[in-house]
Design a protein around this motif. Structure first.
Motif, mmCIF file in Angstrom:
data_model
loop_
_atom_site.group_PDB
_atom_site.id
_atom_site.type_symbol
_atom_site.label_atom_id
_atom_site.label_comp_id
_atom_site.label_asym_id
_atom_site.label_seq_id
_atom_site.Cartn_x
_atom_site.Cartn_y
_atom_site.Cartn_z
ATOM 1 N N UNK A 193 0.852 -1.186 0.000
ATOM 2 C CA UNK A 193 0.000 0.000 0.000
ATOM 3 C C UNK A 193 0.889 1.238 0.000
ATOM 4 N N UNK A 194 0.632 2.129 -0.926
ATOM 5 C CA UNK A 194 1.370 3.394 -0.988
ATOM 6 C C UNK A 194 0.384 4.533 -0.757
ATOM 7 N N UNK A 195 0.584 5.262 0.325
ATOM 8 C CA UNK A 195 -0.268 6.419 0.622
ATOM 9 C C UNK A 195 0.133 7.546 -0.308
ATOM 10 N N UNK A 217 3.090 -5.283 -7.103
ATOM 11 C CA UNK A 217 1.663 -4.998 -7.041
ATOM 12 C C UNK A 217 1.407 -3.954 -5.960
ATOM 13 N N UNK A 218 0.514 -2.997 -6.276
ATOM 14 C CA UNK A 218 0.327 -1.872 -5.364
ATOM 15 C C UNK A 218 -1.141 -1.473 -5.229
ATOM 16 N N UNK A 219 -1.454 -0.961 -4.040
ATOM 17 C CA UNK A 219 -2.709 -0.258 -3.807
ATOM 18 C C UNK A 219 -2.334 1.190 -3.537
ATOM 19 N N UNK A 220 -2.712 2.083 -4.443
ATOM 20 C CA UNK A 220 -2.442 3.503 -4.251
ATOM 21 C C UNK A 220 -3.549 4.072 -3.376
ATOM 22 N N UNK A 221 -3.235 4.240 -2.114
ATOM 23 C CA UNK A 221 -4.223 4.672 -1.128
ATOM 24 C C UNK A 221 -4.382 6.184 -1.143
ATOM 25 N N UNK A 222 -5.615 6.621 -1.269
ATOM 26 C CA UNK A 222 -5.952 8.044 -1.197
ATOM 27 C C UNK A 222 -7.423 8.138 -0.839
ATOM 28 N N UNK A 223 -7.808 9.233 -0.214
ATOM 29 C CA UNK A 223 -9.232 9.389 0.079
ATOM 30 C C UNK A 223 -10.028 9.502 -1.211
ATOM 31 N N UNK A 224 -9.442 10.050 -2.230
ATOM 32 C CA UNK A 224 -10.022 10.018 -3.569
ATOM 33 C C UNK A 224 -8.903 10.233 -4.592
ATOM 34 N N UNK A 225 -8.432 9.151 -5.157
ATOM 35 C CA UNK A 225 -7.225 9.145 -5.988
ATOM 36 C C UNK A 225 -7.364 9.990 -7.249
ATOM 37 N N UNK A 226 -8.546 10.007 -7.869
ATOM 38 C CA UNK A 226 -8.698 10.627 -9.185
ATOM 39 C C UNK A 226 -9.206 12.067 -9.145
ATOM 40 N N UNK A 227 -9.266 12.674 -7.970
ATOM 41 C CA UNK A 227 -9.835 14.018 -7.864
ATOM 42 C C UNK A 227 -9.047 15.034 -8.694
ATOM 43 N N UNK A 228 -7.724 14.938 -8.680
ATOM 44 C CA UNK A 228 -6.880 15.848 -9.445
ATOM 45 C C UNK A 228 -6.370 15.111 -10.690
#
Length: 294
Positions: free
Chosen positions: A27-29, A74-85
């Motif tokens: 997981x990558x914040x 393999x990764x999970x790109x952690x964000x509260x909303x990844x695609x906002x920007x």
């Protein structure tokens, strides 16, 4: 960017795996904060409403460390909303491609704002799945929960993701104070219309600090303490029209109806014929789901 990367040399990285293949997944914040106003979400209380983005280069540097030092691809790109920007997402994806990083990743996204070209760029950079908070198939419920999106936005997001070649994970919520049987039926109808590759159907849990908690308290709908509860088996979720057990039964029936369709099972099996490990994991998780819902 000033923070050090996680001390993965102190972790048993093999314990954190991609659910379909069983390969190690880190997981990558990548970002924190969400400007949306969804009444049930804790993100504004935990992460704030202002989006704080790591630089694309910082994220890529962490990816490289995972690849070169730990052998994780393999990764999970952690964000509260990844695609906002969208501009930041494109910059990150372009850098991954330019650096020729052979990775696979998943992430979450809002259905609005969203551009199809953002999803296409993500796919090119190695994204294989995206999770959308569709929440509801009722326009009234979406407005009352202040989602900032419509049913058509839900449909568009799923359509664009599929056209980009991405697996779609759909997240839905039932049990808001005002919801009627008709509202929940609309959500069920949307689930089968969008037909995501995977779904989760949770109960609207009135966490402390959220507007949903205030509404439930004012309407006298709070049961036990929220502490120790979760979205799946909450004993504190009841509405003006349903008690907790009725909501749990509805959830169970929809999930079983979705996941036990012969055509769904056949599609998943035939889609993974080149990976016996994936088929095994699908059956393992399927059996676990049946056990939980029985």
């Amino acid at each position: 960017d000033s923070r050090p990367f996680p001390a993965r040399h102190l972790m048993k990285n093999e314990l954190y795996v991609r659910p379909d293949t069983g390969e190690a997944m880190a997981t990558i914040q990548s970002a924190r904060g969400c400007p949306a106003s969804c009444i049930f979400c804790l993100s504004p209380q935990i992460s704030g409403r202002k989006i704080r983005l790591r630089s694309a280069q910082s994220v890529v540097d962490e990816i490289k460390e995972c690849l070169n030092v730990h052998g994780i691809k393999n990764f999970f790109f952690r964000a509260d909303t990844f695609t906002m920007d969208a501009g930041w997402v494109k910059e990150l994806c372009d850098l991954i491609v330019a650096e020729d990083l052979k990775i696979s990743f998943i992430t979450n996204a809002r259905v609005k704002p969203l551009k199809k070209e953002t999803l296409v760029a993500m796919k090119k950079a190695g994204c294989w799945a995206v999770a959308f908070g569709f929440e509801s198939g009722s326009e009234e419920s979406l407005k009352k929960m202040k989602k900032g999106a419509s049913v058509q936005d839900n449909i568009n997001a799923a359509k664009w993701a599929r056209e980009a070649g991405l697996t779609v994970f759909g997240m839905f919520v039932i049990g808001f104070p005002w919801e009627t049987k008709e509202d929940i039926k609309k959500t069920e109808k949307l689930i089968f219309k969008i037909n995501p590759d995977f779904i989760e159907l949770t109960l609207a849990l009135p966490f402390y600090g959220t507007e949903l908690y205030r509404i439930c308290k004012e309407k006298g709908l709070l049961g036990e303490s929220v502490l120790g509860s979760d979205f799946f088996y909450a004993n504190v979720t009841k509405t003006e029209h349903f008690d907790t057990q009725e909501l749990l039964k509805i959830r169970k029936n929809i999930l079983l109806k979705f996941y036990t369709r012969p055509q769904y099972i056949a599609k998943k099996v035939f889609g993974a014929l080149n990976s016996p490990k994936t088929i095994t994991n699908y059956f393992k998780y399927g059996l676990r789901l049946l056990k939980i819902l029985r």
